[in-house]
Design an enzyme around this catalytic site. Sequence first.
Site, PDB file in Angstrom:
ATOM      1  N   LYS A 199       1.156  -1.161   0.508  1.00  0.00           N
ATOM      2  CA  LYS A 199      -0.191  -0.243   0.434  1.00  0.00           C
ATOM      3  C   LYS A 199       0.761   1.532  -0.241  1.00  0.00           C
ATOM      4  O   LYS A 199       0.871   1.811  -0.802  1.00  0.00           O
ATOM      5  CB  LYS A 199      -0.674   0.125   1.209  1.00  0.00           C
ATOM      6  N   ARG A 247     -10.269   1.575   9.775  1.00  0.00           N
ATOM      7  CA  ARG A 247      -9.878  -0.314   9.877  1.00  0.00           C
ATOM      8  C   ARG A 247     -11.123  -0.764  11.005  1.00  0.00           C
ATOM      9  O   ARG A 247     -10.942  -2.216  10.574  1.00  0.00           O
ATOM     10  CB  ARG A 247      -8.916  -0.146  11.179  1.00  0.00           C
ATOM     11  N   ARG A 274      12.922  -8.610   5.572  1.00  0.00           N
ATOM     12  CA  ARG A 274      13.507  -6.885   5.913  1.00  0.00           C
ATOM     13  C   ARG A 274      14.558  -6.885   6.516  1.00  0.00           C
ATOM     14  O   ARG A 274      14.521  -7.221   8.029  1.00  0.00           O
ATOM     15  CB  ARG A 274      12.338  -5.694   5.951  1.00  0.00           C
ATOM     16  N   ARG A 304      13.439  -5.037  12.154  1.00  0.00           N
ATOM     17  CA  ARG A 304      13.026  -4.160  13.161  1.00  0.00           C
ATOM     18  C   ARG A 304      12.042  -5.658  13.964  1.00  0.00           C
ATOM     19  O   ARG A 304      11.472  -6.202  13.327  1.00  0.00           O
ATOM     20  CB  ARG A 304      11.728  -3.715  12.726  1.00  0.00           C
ATOM     21  N   ARG A 332      -0.146  -8.846  13.598  1.00  0.00           N
ATOM     22  CA  ARG A 332      -0.849  -7.371  12.988  1.00  0.00           C
ATOM     23  C   ARG A 332      -1.839  -8.049  11.953  1.00  0.00           C
ATOM     24  O   ARG A 332      -2.838  -8.125  11.535  1.00  0.00           O
ATOM     25  CB  ARG A 332       0.194  -7.173  12.091  1.00  0.00           C
TER      26      ARG A 332
END
Length: 219
Positions: free
Chosen positions: A13, A87, A126, A158, A169
């Site tokens: 996104k 949301r 990542r 991270r 999530r």
Amino acid sequence: MNLILLGPPGAGKGTQAARLREDFGLAYIGTGDLLREHKENKTELGQRAQEFMDNGDLVPDELVISMIIDKIEDEGDDGFLLDGFPRTVGQADALTEELEKLGRRLTAALLVDAPDEVVLQRLSGRRQCSNGHLYHVEFDPPKHADVCDQDGKPLFRRKDDEPDTIRKRLATYHKQTEPLRDYYEERGYLRRFDGTRDKTEVHDHIRATLATLRLEERL
């Protein structure tokens, strides 16, 4: 054009939002940025939101929507791109009501979708250094493992990109936000895009879809 951007974390996104802002000159409304902006500028809405955040509470929907509507009135004459809100279905209803008061309506809700296993692969792979240079262990690895090519600093993952965090999530997304797909589809606003495809292909598909919608509005 008045657009909402939907999709799970890691579907792409953010990349598409940046390109759409450039393409169409839309006011970009990212709710995280918006809260920070009000907080830094010590606005009345920002100070009220801060009270909730200081207590560890979520900022109430009506406050967030007030911030969004202010931004649309200030910068959204040529349209807006809303990212990170709504949301939930309840938030979508409230937002629709407030937009109607402004005499505005949505052009489309753009869903950039990707399956959980793709999101997990993208995000957990990542790595970044303390200066923010980004890599991916599979798709864009550094020349030397765990070391930044640009400044020689060690690379790390991270906390947000830890597999357990990503799964949490995604679980939240499926429970709270995924019902918006049906909500906007039933109202004729939903447009779907395959987030597993190359980001330029996704961008071209979105642009073509929006061009068609613009044409339909003029007819």
